[in-house]
Scaffold this motif. Structure first.
Motif, PDB file in Angstrom:
ATOM      1  N   LEU A   1       0.814  -1.221   0.000  1.00 15.97           N
ATOM      2  CA  LEU A   1       0.000   0.000   0.000  1.00 15.97           C
ATOM      3  C   LEU A   1       0.846   1.270   0.000  1.00 15.97           C
ATOM      4  CD1 LEU A   1      -2.749  -1.121   2.513  1.00 15.97           C
ATOM      5  CD2 LEU A   1      -2.968  -0.912   0.036  1.00 15.97           C
ATOM      6  N   ASN A   2       2.017   1.203   0.664  1.00 14.87           N
ATOM      7  CA  ASN A   2       2.894   2.374   0.738  1.00 14.87           C
ATOM      8  C   ASN A   2       4.339   1.895   0.727  1.00 14.87           C
ATOM      9  OD1 ASN A   2       4.338   4.672   1.312  1.00 14.87           O
ATOM     10  ND2 ASN A   2       3.144   5.244   3.106  1.00 14.87           N
ATOM     11  N   SER A   3       4.938   1.896  -0.447  1.00 11.88           N
ATOM     12  CA  SER A   3       6.278   1.323  -0.609  1.00 11.88           C
ATOM     13  C   SER A   3       7.385   2.159   0.030  1.00 11.88           C
ATOM     14  CB  SER A   3       6.590   1.109  -2.085  1.00 11.88           C
ATOM     15  OG  SER A   3       6.583   2.347  -2.759  1.00 11.88           O
ATOM     16  N   SER A   4       7.055   3.305   0.580  1.00  9.18           N
ATOM     17  CA  SER A   4       8.081   4.111   1.257  1.00  9.18           C
ATOM     18  C   SER A   4       7.867   4.141   2.771  1.00  9.18           C
ATOM     19  CB  SER A   4       8.087   5.533   0.692  1.00  9.18           C
ATOM     20  OG  SER A   4       6.837   6.143   0.911  1.00  9.18           O
ATOM     21  N   TYR A   5       7.084   3.211   3.282  1.00  9.57           N
ATOM     22  CA  TYR A   5       6.777   3.149   4.712  1.00  9.57           C
ATOM     23  C   TYR A   5       7.891   2.389   5.444  1.00  9.57           C
ATOM     24  CZ  TYR A   5       3.833   2.537   8.888  1.00  9.57           C
ATOM     25  OH  TYR A   5       3.327   2.547  10.161  1.00  9.57           O
ATOM     26  N   VAL A   6       8.850   3.122   5.965  1.00  7.88           N
ATOM     27  CA  VAL A   6      10.051   2.553   6.572  1.00  7.88           C
ATOM     28  C   VAL A   6       9.711   1.625   7.738  1.00  7.88           C
ATOM     29  CG1 VAL A   6      12.209   3.113   7.764  1.00  7.88           C
ATOM     30  CG2 VAL A   6      11.436   4.524   5.867  1.00  7.88           C
ATOM     31  N   THR A   7       8.773   2.013   8.570  1.00  8.23           N
ATOM     32  CA  THR A   7       8.409   1.198   9.735  1.00  8.23           C
ATOM     33  C   THR A   7       7.918  -0.183   9.311  1.00  8.23           C
ATOM     34  OG1 THR A   7       7.850   3.200  10.959  1.00  8.23           O
ATOM     35  CG2 THR A   7       6.985   1.130  11.810  1.00  8.23           C
ATOM     36  N   ALA A   8       7.194  -0.260   8.193  1.00 10.54           N
ATOM     37  CA  ALA A   8       6.709  -1.561   7.718  1.00 10.54           C
ATOM     38  C   ALA A   8       7.867  -2.460   7.308  1.00 10.54           C
ATOM     39  CB  ALA A   8       5.737  -1.376   6.559  1.00 10.54           C
ATOM     40  N   TYR A   9       8.867  -1.898   6.633  1.00  8.84           N
ATOM     41  CA  TYR A   9      10.043  -2.694   6.245  1.00  8.84           C
ATOM     42  C   TYR A   9      10.798  -3.177   7.488  1.00  8.84           C
ATOM     43  CZ  TYR A   9       9.581  -1.322   1.346  1.00  8.84           C
ATOM     44  OH  TYR A   9       9.139  -1.147   0.067  1.00  8.84           O
ATOM     45  N   ASN A  10      10.958  -2.288   8.454  1.00 11.07           N
ATOM     46  CA  ASN A  10      11.661  -2.657   9.680  1.00 11.07           C
ATOM     47  C   ASN A  10      10.874  -3.721  10.451  1.00 11.07           C
ATOM     48  OD1 ASN A  10      13.740  -2.495  11.623  1.00 11.07           O
ATOM     49  ND2 ASN A  10      12.430  -1.208  12.881  1.00 11.07           N
ATOM     50  N   SER A  11       9.566  -3.547  10.533  1.00  8.77           N
ATOM     51  CA  SER A  11       8.730  -4.525  11.236  1.00  8.77           C
ATOM     52  C   SER A  11       8.716  -5.860  10.513  1.00  8.77           C
ATOM     53  CB  SER A  11       7.306  -3.983  11.377  1.00  8.77           C
ATOM     54  OG  SER A  11       7.305  -2.808  12.152  1.00  8.77           O
ATOM     55  N   LEU A  12       8.757  -5.826   9.190  1.00  9.59           N
ATOM     56  CA  LEU A  12       8.839  -7.069   8.416  1.00  9.59           C
ATOM     57  C   LEU A  12      10.136  -7.803   8.744  1.00  9.59           C
ATOM     58  CD1 LEU A  12       7.739  -8.948   6.217  1.00  9.59           C
ATOM     59  CD2 LEU A  12       8.806  -7.433   4.515  1.00  9.59           C
ATOM     60  N   GLY A  13      11.240  -7.064   8.816  1.00  9.72           N
ATOM     61  CA  GLY A  13      12.513  -7.674   9.211  1.00  9.72           C
ATOM     62  C   GLY A  13      12.431  -8.286  10.599  1.00  9.72           C
ATOM     63  N   SER A  14      11.781  -7.594  11.522  1.00  9.90           N
ATOM     64  CA  SER A  14      11.632  -8.118  12.886  1.00  9.90           C
ATOM     65  C   SER A  14      10.761  -9.368  12.910  1.00  9.90           C
ATOM     66  CB  SER A  14      11.011  -7.046  13.797  1.00  9.90           C
ATOM     67  OG  SER A  14      11.882  -5.959  13.925  1.00  9.90           O
ATOM     68  N   ALA A  15       9.719  -9.394  12.086  1.00 12.58           N
ATOM     69  CA  ALA A  15       8.873 -10.589  12.013  1.00 12.58           C
ATOM     70  C   ALA A  15       9.673 -11.774  11.482  1.00 12.58           C
ATOM     71  CB  ALA A  15       7.660 -10.317  11.125  1.00 12.58           C
ATOM     72  N   TYR A  16      10.555 -11.504  10.535  1.00 11.49           N
ATOM     73  CA  TYR A  16      11.411 -12.578  10.025  1.00 11.49           C
ATOM     74  C   TYR A  16      12.395 -13.066  11.079  1.00 11.49           C
ATOM     75  CZ  TYR A  16       9.786 -12.750   5.213  1.00 11.49           C
ATOM     76  OH  TYR A  16       9.032 -12.946   4.091  1.00 11.49           O
ATOM     77  N   VAL A  17      12.803 -12.199  12.004  1.00 17.23           N
ATOM     78  CA  VAL A  17      13.674 -12.641  13.106  1.00 17.23           C
ATOM     79  C   VAL A  17      12.977 -13.762  13.869  1.00 17.23           C
ATOM     80  CG1 VAL A  17      14.669 -11.979  15.334  1.00 17.23           C
ATOM     81  CG2 VAL A  17      14.983 -10.501  13.363  1.00 17.23           C
ATOM     82  N   ASP A  18      11.687 -13.566  14.171  1.00 18.40           N
ATOM     83  CA  ASP A  18      10.933 -14.599  14.889  1.00 18.40           C
ATOM     84  C   ASP A  18      10.864 -15.888  14.083  1.00 18.40           C
ATOM     85  OD1 ASP A  18      10.470 -12.823  16.963  1.00 18.40           O
ATOM     86  OD2 ASP A  18       8.523 -12.188  16.169  1.00 18.40           O
ATOM     87  N   LEU A  19      10.605 -15.757  12.786  1.00 18.19           N
ATOM     88  CA  LEU A  19      10.540 -16.936  11.927  1.00 18.19           C
ATOM     89  C   LEU A  19      11.880 -17.655  11.867  1.00 18.19           C
ATOM     90  CD1 LEU A  19       9.222 -18.807   9.860  1.00 18.19           C
ATOM     91  CD2 LEU A  19       9.744 -17.095   8.110  1.00 18.19           C
TER      92      LEU A  19
END
Length: 182
Positions: free
Chosen positions: A98-116
């Protein structure tokens, strides 16, 4: 006389508002409402008998019944048991869509992958696809906002996890640890 009228009014209000509240906001009320809707539209009611529940029913049974499903954890193929990360990864991927420049979403995605990745390491599953997806998300975050301390911190965690994985598989972990330190 006023006291009796107040009690009658309160009782009437309770009779009007409590049943809908119960049916909408409680699990048992939701179950009853769902069964009523199924009945109204000619469906069979959902009946769960916990006394007959079988503890032998497991992932293999689910995979057999739903063999046509392709189990994913976000954009990464995953084991069925890793579905805990599905919602968070998919949510952050949707936010990025929805918003390809949303930095927090990219960072949160990285954090979610940490859990995985931690889950994959615990289960002896190759975490490389998840590591690559996490690195890509965090590199995008740091390119969009080069001062994002949380993205760099999460990136360091990812590289440390990659080093641990490589060390555990007999590979040289030093390149990953060096990236984690930069």
């Amino acid at each position: 006389m006023k006291k009796k009228k107040l009690h009658t009014t309160l009782l009437a209000l309770m009779l009007v508002f409590i049943p809908p509240y119960f049916l909408v906001f409680t699990e048992e009320g939701n179950r009853i409402t769902d069964n009523a809707v199924l009945w109204l539209f000619g469906g069979d009611a959902f009946k769960l008998n916990l006394q007959e529940a079988d503890t032998a029913f497991n992932e293999a049974h689910v995979r057999k019944i739903y063999d046509d499903l392709d189990w994913h954890c976000g954009s990464v193929q995953s084991s069925f048991g890793q579905n805990a990360c599905n919602a968070s990864i998919a949510s952050f991927e949707k936010a990025i869509e929805l918003n390809s420049s949303y930095v927090t979403a990219y960072n949160s995605l990285g954090s979610a992958y940490v859990d995985l990745i931690k889950l994959e390491l615990d289960r002896g599953i190759d975490p490389e696809p998840s590591l690559e997806a996490a690195v890509a998300a965090l590199e995008t975050a740091t390119s969009l906002l080069p001062t994002s301390a949380s993205a760099f911190l999460t990136q360091g965690i990812i590289y440390r996890l990659r080093g641990e994985y490589r060390y555990g598989t007999g590979n040289d972990p030093r390149p990953s640890y060096e990236l984690a330190a930069t």
